[in-house]
Scaffold this active site. Structure first.
Site, PDB file in Angstrom:
ATOM      1  N   SER A  61       0.811  -1.224   0.000  1.00  0.00           N
ATOM      2  CA  SER A  61       0.000   0.000   0.000  1.00  0.00           C
ATOM      3  C   SER A  61       0.840   1.268   0.000  1.00  0.00           C
ATOM      4  CB  SER A  61      -0.921  -0.020   1.215  1.00  0.00           C
ATOM      5  OG  SER A  61      -1.831  -1.111   1.104  1.00  0.00           O
ATOM      6  N   TRP A  62       2.044   1.169   0.599  1.00  0.00           N
ATOM      7  CA  TRP A  62       2.921   2.343   0.622  1.00  0.00           C
ATOM      8  C   TRP A  62       3.177   2.872  -0.790  1.00  0.00           C
ATOM      9  CZ3 TRP A  62       4.905   5.441   4.404  1.00  0.00           C
ATOM     10  CH2 TRP A  62       5.961   6.280   4.047  1.00  0.00           C
ATOM     11  N   ILE A 120      -3.317  -4.551   7.644  1.00  0.00           N
ATOM     12  CA  ILE A 120      -3.841  -5.255   8.824  1.00  0.00           C
ATOM     13  C   ILE A 120      -2.916  -4.976   9.994  1.00  0.00           C
ATOM     14  CG2 ILE A 120      -4.462  -7.509   9.791  1.00  0.00           C
ATOM     15  CD1 ILE A 120      -4.886  -8.511   6.929  1.00  0.00           C
ATOM     16  N   GLU A 123       1.861  -6.226  15.370  1.00  0.00           N
ATOM     17  CA  GLU A 123       2.268  -5.950  16.757  1.00  0.00           C
ATOM     18  C   GLU A 123       3.118  -4.690  16.880  1.00  0.00           C
ATOM     19  OE1 GLU A 123       4.328  -9.499  17.845  1.00  0.00           O
ATOM     20  OE2 GLU A 123       6.051  -9.096  16.529  1.00  0.00           O
ATOM     21  N   THR A 124       3.398  -4.059  15.728  1.00  0.00           N
ATOM     22  CA  THR A 124       4.227  -2.833  15.777  1.00  0.00           C
ATOM     23  C   THR A 124       3.403  -1.638  15.279  1.00  0.00           C
ATOM     24  OG1 THR A 124       5.004  -2.979  13.490  1.00  0.00           O
ATOM     25  CG2 THR A 124       6.213  -4.270  15.169  1.00  0.00           C
ATOM     26  N   HIS A 126       3.978  -0.115  12.563  1.00  0.00           N
ATOM     27  CA  HIS A 126       4.110  -0.052  11.090  1.00  0.00           C
ATOM     28  C   HIS A 126       2.777   0.284  10.456  1.00  0.00           C
ATOM     29  CE1 HIS A 126       6.074  -2.152   7.402  1.00  0.00           C
ATOM     30  NE2 HIS A 126       6.171  -0.850   7.360  1.00  0.00           N
ATOM     31  N   PHE A 151     -10.530   5.862  -2.613  1.00  0.00           N
ATOM     32  CA  PHE A 151      -9.782   5.282  -1.491  1.00  0.00           C
ATOM     33  C   PHE A 151     -10.274   3.858  -1.229  1.00  0.00           C
ATOM     34  CE2 PHE A 151      -6.975   5.570   2.017  1.00  0.00           C
ATOM     35  CZ  PHE A 151      -7.558   4.961   3.116  1.00  0.00           C
TER      36      PHE A 151
END
Ligand SMILES: O=c1[nH]c(NC[C@H](O)[C@H](O)[C@H](O)CO)c([N+](=O)[O-])c(=O)[nH]1
Length: 192
Positions: A61-62, A120, A123-124, A126, A151
């Site tokens: 996605s970036w 999604i 745990e970080t 990001h 979007f």
């Protein structure tokens, strides 16, 4: 699943004269694929011709904002060059365009571009950084370029939430259908 109060009031628009681009990420492809299908099926149901739906992919996605901008630029270069030229000409003139490598992209300008991704939460942090950057990046791209950028990025907290929004759970709704409808509506209104 109970019917939701959410979602836009549907409108009918004729997409037969539209040219629509779709850029999708390849992360979380088991969710991306049904979203992409739902989007394309809705575009076709609204009258958009198969040949006028151009699909490109990026890793994640970036990369969506720059890929949308490159898809737009590639089609503008091709549309403005006398005689249309060839994909090879386009390659020579703008090899920096990610989509210049795709002859399917080099043609008439797009009326709208749909950006599809699935983020999604892990745990970080990001997830937060990419979600924020991509949403702002896509909004800036559409305002800078003056072309509707739909979007189509899911930013969910679990696999179950992702499956539900891709229409993979019993009674769930495929959000790709909403993105297809929005692209046709904005494409028609933009050209009105
Ligand atoms: O599309 C996604 N890209 C993701 N990361 C890759 C990112 O979009 C870029 O492709 C990568 O950082 C290279 O630029 C994701 N996560 O990291 O979780 C994700 O959930 N979804």
């Amino acid at each position: 699943m109970a019917s939701s109060l959410k979602g836009p009031t549907p409108q009918q628009h004729d997409g037969s004269a539209l040219r629509i681009g779709i850029v999708h990420a390849r992360w979380n492809s088991t969710i991306i694929e049904p979203l992409l299908k739902g989007t394309k099926d809705k575009l076709l149901a609204c009258g958009v011709k198969e040949k006028n739906i151009v699909v490109e992919s990026v890793p994640g996605s970036w990369e969506l904002p720059i890929a949308v901008k490159s898809m737009y630029s590639a089609s503008q270069v091709q549309a403005s060059s006398a005689g249309g030229g060839s994909a090879g000409d386009l390659l020579a003139s703008s090899t920096t365009d990610l989509t210049a490598l795709s002859s399917s992209t080099a043609s008439a300008p797009f009326d709208a571009i749909i950006a599809i991704g699935v983020l999604i939460k892990g745990e970080t942090m990001h997830f937060e950084y990419i979600s924020d950057a991509v949403s702002h990046g896509l909004m800036r791209t559409q305002l800078d370029l003056g072309i509707p950028v739909i979007f189509g990025v899911l930013t969910v907290l679990s696999d179950e939430q992702a499956k539900a929004r891709a229409g993979l759970l019993s009674g769930s709704h495929n959000h790709g259908e909403d993105w297809g409808s929005a692209a046709v509506e904005l494409g028609v209104k933009r050209g009105a």
